[in-house]
Design an enzyme around this catalytic site. Structure first.
Site: not given
Ligand code: PGA
Length: 253
Positions: A10, A12, A94, A96, A169, A175, A214, A236
């Site tokens: 992803n 983002k 998601h 976010e 998640e 993150g 993460s 990330g």
């Molecule tokens: P992350 O994000 O691997 O950077 O923690 C995962 C996600 O939001 O799908």
């Protein structure tokens, strides 16, 4: 479920045409795995067309869709547009977007249904906050989210379990470098599987349940060994092939 794991990146709001070389490296390595793991990248909408044209056969996804088929929705993109641009899947729900765009479960459900009515596959995200985990209500909250955002009706009548994946998640793990214990991930995936079986009957076994938050090269082997972890949604660590490919390789073991 048995079968190949799905590892989806992803991106983002990261990535321009200068990053197509990362997609190329990931697509080439994925092809060499011969189906032992399924790899996909959910890139910014501006890159979908270029990436899908440049790397045919490599699954490119969107990060969100609008629930309507068309209309007066400035700035939004519907399933048919994303499919037309070359996307074969989309993330919905998601955290976010649930947070920054105030998307509730019924909105997420409508988006999942819109995607499934078109040709797109869906990764439907659910996850608890830090406070919900702390209060001991994580399983209850996340299962409630899943029940309320699972596609139903006409969209569920066909091949939903085939084309649906769920991503667990935890919001506090995204993150941050923090992840739940393997026991907590196993408990959540077990509970989500029960909800999928309740919704879809035996076909609910085919829905892959991904873990996200993460995921890194250093923890991927341990995460993929947890019962009923059917893959990962990676933020990330999906931006660079050098970080993402060790995760993909861990899923292929
Ligand atoms: P992350 O994000 O691997 O950077 O923690 C995962 C996600 O939001 O799908």
């Amino acid at each position: 479920m048995a079968g190949a794991k799905l590892v989806a990146g992803n991106w983002k709001m990261h990535g321009t045409s200068a990053d197509l070389c990362e997609i190329e490296a990931i697509a080439e390595a994925a092809r060499a795995l011969n189906g032992r793991v399924e790899v996909a990248l959910c890139v910014p909408a501006t890159l979908i067309h270029r990436a899908s044209e440049a790397f045919p056969g490599f699954p490119i996804g969107a990060q969100d869709i609008h629930m309507a088929e068309k209309g007066a929705h400035t700035g939004d993109l519907c399933a048919a547009m994303l499919h037309d641009a070359g996307a074969v899947l989309t993330i919905v729900g998601h955290s976010e977007r649930r947070d920054a765009h105030r998307e509730d479960d019924s909105c997420v459900r409508a988006k999942a249904e819109a995607a499934l009515r078109s040709e797109l596959r869906v990764i439907l995200c659910v996850g608890e906050s830090d406070a919900e985990r702390g209060s001991g209500r994580a399983v209850e909250v996340v299962c409630g989210q899943l029940d309320a955002s699972l596609p139903g009706g006409e969209a569920a009548a066909g091949a939903v379990p085939d084309r649906l994946a769920v991503a667990y998640e935890p919001i506090w793990a995204i993150g941050t470098g923090k992840i739940p214990t393997t026991g907590d991930i196993a408990e959540m995936h077990r509970a989500l599987r029960q909800r999928l079986l309740a919704a879809f009957g035996e076909a609910g076994r085919q829905v892959r349940i991904l873990y996200g938050g993460s995921v890194k090269p250093a923890n991927a082997v341990e995460i993929f060994a947890i019962p009923d972890v059917g893959g990962a949604l990676v933020g990330g660590a999906s931006l660079k092939a050098a970080d993402f490919l060790p995760i993909v390789e861990a899923a292929a073991r």
